[in-house]
Write an enzyme that holds these catalytic residues in place. Structure first.
Site, PDB file in Angstrom:
ATOM      1  CE  LYS A 185       0.582   5.079  -9.472  1.00 19.57           C
ATOM      2  NZ  LYS A 185       1.083   6.406  -9.024  1.00 19.57           N
ATOM      3  N   GLY A 200       1.278   2.685  -6.405  1.00 19.46           N
ATOM      4  CA  GLY A 200      -0.055   2.150  -6.673  1.00 19.46           C
ATOM      5  C   GLY A 200      -0.278   0.720  -6.244  1.00 19.46           C
ATOM      6  N   GLY A 201       0.534   0.204  -5.325  1.00 16.15           N
ATOM      7  CA  GLY A 201       0.431  -1.206  -4.963  1.00 16.15           C
ATOM      8  C   GLY A 201      -0.925  -1.609  -4.421  1.00 16.15           C
ATOM      9  CB  SER A 239      -4.689   1.240  -6.709  1.00 20.94           C
ATOM     10  OG  SER A 239      -4.974   2.344  -5.884  1.00 20.94           O
ATOM     11  CB  SER A 240      -1.771  -2.818  -8.491  1.00 22.45           C
ATOM     12  OG  SER A 240      -1.551  -3.810  -9.470  1.00 22.45           O
ATOM     13  CG  ASP A 274      -3.842   5.770  -8.814  1.00 21.58           C
ATOM     14  OD1 ASP A 274      -4.218   6.633  -9.633  1.00 21.58           O
ATOM     15  OD2 ASP A 274      -2.863   5.918  -8.070  1.00 21.58           O
TER      16      ASP A 274
END
Length: 291
Positions: A20, A109-110, A112-113, A145
């Site tokens: 993101k 945000g890797g 969290s993703s 996130d």
């Protein structure tokens, strides 16, 4: 990496975990517990990690391969699977393999993703039938996130990032640059010079007039390299910081222009040409699995 004896859970196509961009990040207050109150326009982009899930004996939740520098016990993908299993008393096992494309500690945000993709995929693969609100609540326990990636749409975020209003932002092309420098998010948010009283705004006002990233002045002060990357990108438009960094980005008029600019990124940095998304490819992958 996975061995030939590993048996996939579900179809062979990998499960995507998109990054993101924070199109703005305003800090509008601080709670008594120290958490900062935010307003942020968060748009998904088509730069994705990929995850695969393998059958394991009951109760065995493990990482397959992965970054040896990150202990499996503290890896968000393992923590997400274990939290989901513990909270809902699931005894199935799983091996999780990840192919990283999103730069680590870049403000994209890797992690969290990745955790969100684990929650969404295992909800289906373990036949749990949890509602999206339940998965988002599990995700929030892992990080502020995570819920936006669980819900799978770009959004206006408020509170500590957990109050989400879906918004369709223009799906523009961006050039993202990752300098070598790292940034401590905790140090940025503890910095006495950080703005913590930005005026509260609205989605409509942001869409009409844009916004800013309140972390950027502090990050510029703390990292000369990130400041240099922002100044370099300013040649192509209004350069911005995403999250607390270290990645910086600029909106481009089209893909061809973005790729020409990417070819000029200094060799010590990494450039990515990406497109903004308002719907996560994770939702499409889930629909494909369900047939």
């Amino acid at each position: 990496m996975n061995s030939d004896r590993d048996e996939l859970l579900g179809l062979p196509e990998p499960w995507p975990a998109p990054a993101k961009l924070n199109l703005c990040l305003h800090i509008v207050g601080q709670r008594d517990d120290g958490y900062h109150l935010l307003q942020s326009a968060m748009q998904l982009i088509d730069l994705c990690d990929e995850l695969q899930f393998y059958k394991r004996p009951p109760g065995v939740i493990e990482r397959v391969g992965g970054n040896a520098d990150i202990p499996a016990e503290s890896d968000l993908i393992v923590r997400a699977a274990r939290l989901l299993a513990t909270r809902y008393e699931v005894f199935d096992g799983v091996g999780i393999e990840i192919h990283k494309r999103i730069p680590i500690q870049g403000g994209l945000g890797g992690g969290s993703s990745d955790a969100a993709t684990v929650l969404v995929a295992l909800n289906y693969l373990w036949r749990m039938d949890l509602k999206i609100e339940d998965l988002a609540a599990v995700g929030l326990a892992l990080g502020a996130d995570v819920p936006i990636f669980v819900r799978g749409c770009s959004a206006w975020a408020e509170g500590v990032g957990e109050r989400l209003t879906p918004v369709d932002f223009p799906e523009r092309v961006y050039l993202v640059v990752k300098p070598q420098a790292g940034v401590s998010t905790a140090a940025v948010f503890q910095d006495p010079e950080l703005t913590r009283n930005s005026p509260v705004t609205t989605i409509r006002d942001f869409l009409a007039g844009g916004g800013r990233n309140d972390c950027a002045p502090v990050v510029r002060k703390r990292s000369g390299e990130i400041a240099e990357a922002l100044d370099w990108l300013d040649e192509f438009g209004e350069a911005r910081l995403t999250g607390s960094g270290a990645c910086v980005y600029v909106a481009m008029p089209d893909d061809a222009t973005a790729r020409r600019a990417a070819a000029r990124v200094p060799a010590r940095w990494t450039g990515y040409v990406v497109r903004g998304l308002n719907r996560s490819p994770l939702l499409d992958r889930l629909a494909h699995e369900a047939g």
